[in-house]
Design a protein around this motif. Structure first.
Motif, PDB file in Angstrom:
ATOM      1  N   SER A  61       0.828  -1.208   0.000  1.00  0.00           N
ATOM      2  CA  SER A  61       0.000   0.000   0.000  1.00  0.00           C
ATOM      3  C   SER A  61       0.864   1.261   0.000  1.00  0.00           C
ATOM      4  O   SER A  61       0.603   2.216  -0.742  1.00  0.00           O
ATOM      5  N   ASN A  62       1.922   1.272   0.826  1.00  0.00           N
ATOM      6  CA  ASN A  62       2.800   2.445   0.893  1.00  0.00           C
ATOM      7  C   ASN A  62       3.572   2.648  -0.403  1.00  0.00           C
ATOM      8  O   ASN A  62       3.769   3.785  -0.844  1.00  0.00           O
ATOM      9  N   ASP A  86       1.221   4.161  -2.849  1.00  0.00           N
ATOM     10  CA  ASP A  86       1.048   5.591  -2.540  1.00  0.00           C
ATOM     11  C   ASP A  86       2.188   6.433  -3.107  1.00  0.00           C
ATOM     12  O   ASP A  86       1.962   7.537  -3.609  1.00  0.00           O
ATOM     13  N   ASN A 114       1.046   9.292  -5.707  1.00  0.00           N
ATOM     14  CA  ASN A 114       1.202  10.685  -5.281  1.00  0.00           C
ATOM     15  C   ASN A 114       2.118  11.513  -6.170  1.00  0.00           C
ATOM     16  O   ASN A 114       2.346  12.694  -5.882  1.00  0.00           O
ATOM     17  N   LYS A 171      -4.664  -0.310  -5.186  1.00  0.00           N
ATOM     18  CA  LYS A 171      -3.824  -0.987  -4.191  1.00  0.00           C
ATOM     19  C   LYS A 171      -4.252  -2.449  -4.063  1.00  0.00           C
ATOM     20  O   LYS A 171      -4.305  -3.013  -2.975  1.00  0.00           O
TER      21      LYS A 171
END
Length: 173
Positions: free
Chosen positions: A124-125, A128, A132, A149
């Motif tokens: 998930s990170n 991101d 982003n 995700k």
């Protein structure tokens, strides 16, 4: 520290505890080199106190260093190497006496193999970090998995995401 930065961010308290238990505290004196560009990876690091500088170029000559980033407490460095095993892309130097937490690649791989929720958090990170990027446009069906995700929490998928991020980093410099 209640949680970790970067790829280990936003973990549940029990997940945080598992990772924190595997970390080793390290001291680094001012001017000391944490690792050099092209070194084989030894692990990832989270800065507790002090300050680090991420540089490329001739790191031994301050005037010839290209400063890529400054690392401050509660930020991480070297995290992609625990996933993809690629050589270091920059040199990291302590600009102040620093205390770091280190996590070896072996410990990281053991944790994500034995803790699916940690692996999901890392996926998930990483997603991101890609999502982003304001200039990024992803239009393929497979790329939509990143936006959702919705990727299997596997080391191979983590490596693929790291490769995308590394390529994005090259394009932005």
């Amino acid at each position: 520290m209640d949680n970790f930065p970067g790829i280990l961010g936003n973990l549940a308290p029990h997940e945080f505890s598992v990772i924190r238990h595997a970390m080793i505290e390290t001291e680094l004196g001012e001017g000391a080199v944490l690792f050099k560009q092209r070194d084989e990876p030894s692990g990832m690091f989270i800065l507790k106190t002090g300050q680090l500088q991420v540089v490329t170029g001739k790191f031994a000559i301050a005037s010839e260093r290209n400063v890529v980033a400054e690392i401050f407490p509660d930020q991480s460095v070297g995290e992609f190497s625990v996933i993809d095993g690629l050589p270091r892309s920059a040199t990291v130097i302590a600009t102040q006496e620093s205390t770091l937490l280190s996590l070896t690649a072996g410990a990281f791989k053991e944790i994500i193999t034995n803790n699916e929720s940690v692996a999901r958090g890392v996926i998930s990170n990483l997603c991101d970090l890609i999502i982003n990027r304001s200039a990024l446009e992803i239009n393929s069906d497979k790329a939509q998995l990143i936006y959702a995700k919705n990727l299997k929490p596997s080391l191979q998928n983590m490596k693929t995401l790291c490769a995308i991020i590394r390529e994005m980093n090259k394009q932005s410099t």
